[in-house]
Design a protein around this motif. Structure first.
Motif, PDB file in Angstrom:
ATOM      1  N   MET A   1      42.544  -7.347  85.620  1.00 33.97           N
ATOM      2  CA  MET A   1      41.326  -7.693  84.881  1.00 33.97           C
ATOM      3  C   MET A   1      40.198  -6.725  85.195  1.00 33.97           C
ATOM      4  N   ASP A   2      40.062  -6.380  86.466  1.00 32.68           N
ATOM      5  CA  ASP A   2      39.031  -5.439  86.876  1.00 32.68           C
ATOM      6  C   ASP A   2      39.266  -4.076  86.220  1.00 32.68           C
ATOM      7  N   ASN A   3      40.513  -3.637  86.183  1.00 30.36           N
ATOM      8  CA  ASN A   3      40.840  -2.363  85.518  1.00 30.36           C
ATOM      9  C   ASN A   3      40.550  -2.421  84.026  1.00 30.36           C
ATOM     10  N   GLU A   4      40.909  -3.522  83.389  1.00 26.83           N
ATOM     11  CA  GLU A   4      40.645  -3.665  81.954  1.00 26.83           C
ATOM     12  C   GLU A   4      39.143  -3.635  81.661  1.00 26.83           C
ATOM     13  N   ARG A   5      38.375  -4.310  82.499  1.00 28.30           N
ATOM     14  CA  ARG A   5      36.914  -4.324  82.316  1.00 28.30           C
ATOM     15  C   ARG A   5      36.345  -2.915  82.469  1.00 28.30           C
ATOM     16  N   THR A   6      36.806  -2.210  83.474  1.00 27.46           N
ATOM     17  CA  THR A   6      36.334  -0.844  83.701  1.00 27.46           C
ATOM     18  C   THR A   6      36.726   0.064  82.549  1.00 27.46           C
ATOM     19  N   ASN A   7      37.978  -0.056  82.083  1.00 29.33           N
ATOM     20  CA  ASN A   7      38.420   0.753  80.947  1.00 29.33           C
ATOM     21  C   ASN A   7      37.615   0.446  79.692  1.00 29.33           C
ATOM     22  N   TYR A   8      37.282  -0.830  79.479  1.00 28.55           N
ATOM     23  CA  TYR A   8      36.460  -1.201  78.328  1.00 28.55           C
ATOM     24  C   TYR A   8      35.093  -0.521  78.398  1.00 28.55           C
ATOM     25  N   GLN A   9      34.460  -0.570  79.565  1.00 31.90           N
ATOM     26  CA  GLN A   9      33.141   0.042  79.719  1.00 31.90           C
ATOM     27  C   GLN A   9      33.207   1.551  79.508  1.00 31.90           C
TER      28      GLN A   9
ATOM     29  N   LEU B   1      32.104   6.216  75.959  1.00 33.51           N
ATOM     30  CA  LEU B   1      32.556   7.403  75.225  1.00 33.51           C
ATOM     31  C   LEU B   1      32.471   7.198  73.712  1.00 33.51           C
ATOM     32  N   ARG B   2      32.780   5.994  73.248  1.00 37.02           N
ATOM     33  CA  ARG B   2      32.697   5.691  71.819  1.00 37.02           C
ATOM     34  C   ARG B   2      31.246   5.776  71.328  1.00 37.02           C
ATOM     35  N   THR B   3      30.312   5.288  72.121  1.00 41.18           N
ATOM     36  CA  THR B   3      28.891   5.356  71.759  1.00 41.18           C
ATOM     37  C   THR B   3      28.447   6.808  71.639  1.00 41.18           C
ATOM     38  N   ARG B   4      28.872   7.640  72.578  1.00 44.50           N
ATOM     39  CA  ARG B   4      28.530   9.067  72.520  1.00 44.50           C
ATOM     40  C   ARG B   4      29.137   9.720  71.278  1.00 44.50           C
ATOM     41  N   LEU B   5      30.379   9.379  70.975  1.00 47.29           N
ATOM     42  CA  LEU B   5      31.043   9.957  69.805  1.00 47.29           C
ATOM     43  C   LEU B   5      30.344   9.542  68.513  1.00 47.29           C
ATOM     44  N   GLU B   6      29.937   8.291  68.424  1.00 44.57           N
ATOM     45  CA  GLU B   6      29.204   7.825  67.242  1.00 44.57           C
ATOM     46  C   GLU B   6      27.892   8.594  67.079  1.00 44.57           C
ATOM     47  N   LYS B   7      27.176   8.808  68.171  1.00 45.35           N
ATOM     48  CA  LYS B   7      25.919   9.567  68.096  1.00 45.35           C
ATOM     49  C   LYS B   7      26.187  11.008  67.688  1.00 45.35           C
ATOM     50  N   LEU B   8      27.231  11.610  68.253  1.00 47.76           N
ATOM     51  CA  LEU B   8      27.573  12.985  67.883  1.00 47.76           C
ATOM     52  C   LEU B   8      27.907  13.076  66.396  1.00 47.76           C
ATOM     53  N   THR B   9      28.633  12.099  65.888  1.00 45.23           N
ATOM     54  CA  THR B   9      29.001  12.088  64.478  1.00 45.23           C
ATOM     55  C   THR B   9      27.770  11.949  63.593  1.00 45.23           C
ATOM     56  N   LYS B  10      26.878  11.041  63.945  1.00 48.49           N
ATOM     57  CA  LYS B  10      25.669  10.819  63.145  1.00 48.49           C
ATOM     58  C   LYS B  10      24.712  11.999  63.208  1.00 48.49           C
ATOM     59  N   MET B  11      24.675  12.685  64.343  1.00 45.22           N
ATOM     60  CA  MET B  11      23.678  13.730  64.550  1.00 45.22           C
ATOM     61  C   MET B  11      24.285  15.136  64.495  1.00 45.22           C
ATOM     62  N   ALA B  12      25.497  15.269  63.962  1.00 43.29           N
ATOM     63  CA  ALA B  12      26.205  16.551  64.000  1.00 43.29           C
ATOM     64  C   ALA B  12      25.407  17.674  63.340  1.00 43.29           C
ATOM     65  N   ILE B  13      24.841  17.424  62.164  1.00 40.63           N
ATOM     66  CA  ILE B  13      24.096  18.466  61.452  1.00 40.63           C
ATOM     67  C   ILE B  13      22.854  18.852  62.237  1.00 40.63           C
ATOM     68  N   PHE B  14      22.136  17.861  62.761  1.00 41.29           N
ATOM     69  CA  PHE B  14      20.936  18.137  63.542  1.00 41.29           C
ATOM     70  C   PHE B  14      21.271  18.943  64.797  1.00 41.29           C
ATOM     71  N   ILE B  15      22.336  18.552  65.491  1.00 40.19           N
ATOM     72  CA  ILE B  15      22.732  19.256  66.720  1.00 40.19           C
ATOM     73  C   ILE B  15      23.142  20.688  66.399  1.00 40.19           C
ATOM     74  N   ALA B  16      23.902  20.868  65.323  1.00 36.20           N
ATOM     75  CA  ALA B  16      24.328  22.217  64.938  1.00 36.20           C
ATOM     76  C   ALA B  16      23.122  23.077  64.552  1.00 36.20           C
ATOM     77  N   ARG B  17      22.182  22.499  63.819  1.00 31.12           N
ATOM     78  CA  ARG B  17      20.988  23.237  63.414  1.00 31.12           C
ATOM     79  C   ARG B  17      20.159  23.623  64.641  1.00 31.12           C
ATOM     80  N   ARG B  18      19.994  22.703  65.560  1.00 30.74           N
ATOM     81  CA  ARG B  18      19.232  22.972  66.779  1.00 30.74           C
ATOM     82  C   ARG B  18      19.913  24.060  67.616  1.00 30.74           C
TER      83      ARG B  18
END
Length: 128
Positions: free
Chosen positions: A89-97, A102-119
């Motif tokens: 359970m402890d491992n599953e909780r850690t893996n979830y976090q 990482l998923r949150t970072r990927l979503e931000k990268l996807t949403k901001m890809a054009i801005f990041i590339a332009r910058r």
């Protein structure tokens, strides 16, 4: 009379109990676990409107600790099913976090890809 059990060393502590020293922000040394640092990075990433610096070393340490803990779980005796369940359970909780961070970072990268590339293009042009 109860059957005698051979003495076994106590199993390793779950990940949430493994202590490492974080970089102290004041003169007081504050010991935080990698899991607590991951939780802080995850919450900060969720709340920040922009992409924060990636915690690459922390992610690698947490992945390594999870792998070590999974190996320890495999070594546990079948009679220790409750202990095995707690560690899993402890491992599953850690893996979830970790996945959520990482998923949150990927979503931000996807949403901001054009801005990041332009910058990045502007920074490259200024460097020339």
């Amino acid at each position: 009379r109860l059957p005698s059990r051979t003495h076994r060393p106590p199993p390793a502590l779950p990940l949430s109990f493994c202590r490492v020293m974080a970089e102290p922000s004041s003169s007081d040394d504050v010991a935080l676990t990698d899991i607590e640092l991951l939780q802080a990075a995850w919450i900060n990433e969720l709340r920040a409107p922009e992409l924060l610096p990636h915690e690459h070393e922390l992610v690698l340490r947490v992945k390594e600790q999870v792998a070590e803990q999974e190996a320890r779980v495999e070594e546990l005796d079948e009679r220790d099913s409750l202990l095995r369940s707690l560690y899993e359970m402890d491992n599953e909780r850690t893996n979830y976090q970790l996945r959520s961070y990482l998923r949150t970072r990927l979503e931000k990268l996807t949403k901001m890809a054009i801005f990041i590339a332009r910058r990045q293009g502007e920074a490259d042009a200024e460097a020339r």
